[in-house]
Every structure is written in structure tokens, then in C-alpha cells.
Write a protein that holds these residues in place. Structure first.
Motif, PDB file in Angstrom:
ATOM      1  N   VAL A  27      -1.141   8.923  -1.609  1.00  0.00           N
ATOM      2  CA  VAL A  27      -1.573   9.460  -2.905  1.00  0.00           C
ATOM      3  C   VAL A  27      -0.722   8.827  -4.010  1.00  0.00           C
ATOM      4  O   VAL A  27      -1.249   8.414  -5.050  1.00  0.00           O
ATOM      5  N   ALA A  28       0.575   8.722  -3.796  1.00  0.00           N
ATOM      6  CA  ALA A  28       1.475   8.115  -4.780  1.00  0.00           C
ATOM      7  C   ALA A  28       1.108   6.652  -5.028  1.00  0.00           C
ATOM      8  O   ALA A  28       1.148   6.186  -6.171  1.00  0.00           O
ATOM      9  N   GLU A  29       0.733   5.932  -3.977  1.00  0.00           N
ATOM     10  CA  GLU A  29       0.327   4.535  -4.139  1.00  0.00           C
ATOM     11  C   GLU A  29      -0.921   4.437  -5.006  1.00  0.00           C
ATOM     12  O   GLU A  29      -1.016   3.572  -5.886  1.00  0.00           O
ATOM     13  N   ASN A  30      -1.884   5.323  -4.779  1.00  0.00           N
ATOM     14  CA  ASN A  30      -3.111   5.329  -5.571  1.00  0.00           C
ATOM     15  C   ASN A  30      -2.800   5.627  -7.042  1.00  0.00           C
ATOM     16  O   ASN A  30      -3.296   4.944  -7.941  1.00  0.00           O
ATOM     17  N   ILE A  31      -1.973   6.625  -7.285  1.00  0.00           N
ATOM     18  CA  ILE A  31      -1.618   6.997  -8.650  1.00  0.00           C
ATOM     19  C   ILE A  31      -0.867   5.852  -9.333  1.00  0.00           C
ATOM     20  O   ILE A  31      -1.105   5.552 -10.511  1.00  0.00           O
TER      21      ILE A  31
END
Length: 72
Positions: free
Chosen positions: A55-59
Motif C-alpha cells: 500500500v505504501a509503495e502505491n501511495i
């Protein structure tokens, strides 16, 4: 970083929802930073705040994309 803290505190850290994205967009839009954070910097901040890595990578990718539109 007040808007970033609000995003982090309110967000579902394992599955971002529409309201979470809206708070994130507001953070990017209102940010007064002259230079965007690097991908690894925003990624580390998000992971340190409890976001799942994927999720952090996507954000982080969205952050860089949005920031590019901000400076155009």
C-alpha cells in the motif's frame, strides 16, 4: 505536515479508501514543499506510520505523479 498527519491518523493502512485518498490528495495539493520527497523517503515515512509495504509503495508512486502535476 499537519495534513500528512491527518491522512496517516485517519487512513485504513491496509486498504486505502476514497476518503483516505481525498485526505492524501489534499496533503499533496496544500503542501508547501518546493521539492517533492524522494520515492524512498515517502515510502519509509508511510511504512514507519504502519502502512503495509505494498500500500505504501502505491501511495508513494501516486505522490510522485501528483507532485509532477502540481509543478506544471
Amino acid at each position: 505536515m499537519k495534513l500528512f498527519r491527518k491522512f496517516v491518523l485517519c487512513a485504513n493502512k491496509s486498504d486505502i479508501h476514497e476518503a483516505d485518498w481525498n485526505r492524501f490528495y489534499l496533503f499533496v495539493k496544500k503542501s508547501r514543499m518546493r521539492k517533492p520527497l524522494q520515492y524512498t523517503e515517502i515510502l519509509d515515512l508511510l511504512v514507519d506510520q504502519g502502512f503495509c509495504k505494498n500500500v505504501a509503495e502505491n501511495i508513494a508512486e501516486v505522490y510522485l505523479h501528483l507532485y509532477q502535476f502540481k509543478i506544471i
